[in-house]
Design an enzyme around this catalytic site. Sequence first.
Site, short mmCIF file in Angstrom:
data_model
loop_
_atom_site.label_atom_id
_atom_site.label_comp_id
_atom_site.label_asym_id
_atom_site.label_seq_id
_atom_site.Cartn_x
_atom_site.Cartn_y
_atom_site.Cartn_z
N ASP A 1 0.96 -1.26 0.03
CA ASP A 1 -0.12 -0.30 -0.22
C ASP A 1 0.98 1.03 0.36
OD1 ASP A 1 -2.12 -1.57 0.07
OD2 ASP A 1 -2.79 -0.79 2.29
N GLU B 1 -4.73 -0.38 -1.08
CA GLU B 1 -5.79 -0.48 -0.71
C GLU B 1 -7.03 -0.48 -1.58
OE1 GLU B 1 -6.06 0.17 3.56
OE2 GLU B 1 -8.11 0.03 3.34
N LYS C 1 -7.06 -4.67 -3.09
CA LYS C 1 -7.57 -5.36 -2.03
C LYS C 1 -7.93 -4.74 -1.16
CE LYS C 1 -3.88 -4.69 1.02
NZ LYS C 1 -4.08 -3.58 2.06
N LYS D 1 -7.47 -4.64 5.08
CA LYS D 1 -6.47 -4.38 5.31
C LYS D 1 -5.55 -5.82 4.86
CE LYS D 1 -8.23 -1.06 7.15
NZ LYS D 1 -8.47 0.18 6.08
N VAL E 1 3.27 0.15 4.35
CA VAL E 1 2.53 0.91 5.53
C VAL E 1 0.90 0.41 5.53
CG1 VAL E 1 3.59 3.06 5.20
CG2 VAL E 1 1.86 3.01 3.12
N THR E 2 0.75 1.07 6.31
CA THR E 2 0.89 0.93 7.94
C THR E 2 1.30 0.09 8.79
OG1 THR E 2 -0.92 1.62 8.78
CG2 THR E 2 -0.23 3.11 7.50
N CYS F 1 -2.27 -2.42 7.47
CA CYS F 1 -2.83 -3.36 6.56
C CYS F 1 -1.08 -4.68 6.20
CB CYS F 1 -2.18 -2.54 5.66
SG CYS F 1 -3.39 -2.12 4.70
N GLN G 1 7.59 -13.99 21.71
CA GLN G 1 7.58 -15.48 21.92
C GLN G 1 8.28 -16.04 20.66
OE1 GLN G 1 2.84 -15.88 23.17
NE2 GLN G 1 2.72 -13.77 22.13
#
Length: 223
Positions: free
Chosen positions: A25, A73, A130, A133, A158-159, A163, A203
């Site tokens: 995007d 987007e 798309k 997002k 971005v961002t 997205c 994680q």
Amino acid sequence: METIVKAQPYEFRFEPASTALLIIDMQRDFVLPGGFGEMLGNNVALLKPAIEPTRQVLEAFRRKHLAVLHTREGHRPDMSDCPPTKRARGRLKIGIGDQGPMGRVLIRGERGHGIIERLEPLLSEPVIDKPGKGAFFATDLELILKNLGIRSLVVAGVTTEVCVQTTVREANDRGYECLVLEDCVASYFPEFQRAAIDMIKAQGGIVGWVSTSDELLKVLAGA
Ligand code: C5J
């Protein structure tokens, strides 16, 4: 040939031939004044630092003839793919589908919807349009990645917390290994940038890996 780049939470191993650069995007509507991002009340200047490092990575991928994909987007001109809830969000005076300084906001074919000149896609590089997002939702991205034999994604754009993060999570759930270049992604909110990057690599790399354009460029130059 397996290539190793310094990353967090630990080194990222990938085969260049099965790796694609996915640029999310980088559209005028998000990056330039007068677009959707600014209409939402954001300072679009905060996204600018991601442009130059992304361009350098894009050029490196092109030099090596590696896969490059872009996303945008936006919505069909008839807006049949835009949930009314998305259009209503923000209670904007000028919002999705309305006429703005760069044409109808977030509508395919309009100037604001286009990718910025510095990162202009080549005709040979798939552009994924798309409506949401995430880049996998209601698109043919997965089919294209499968046909290209792609297993790893280097992600820019971005961002970061919207997205980029949504797409990385979607990719991770589908078995793709994602390396997010932290200087090639940007947010209107510095605290969200930090948090989103931390969430990706936390994680043990629960969603993916994080590195920088410099680290990747170093190994690509030697690959
Ligand atoms: C947003 C995006 N922020 N590309 N879109 O609405 O992250």
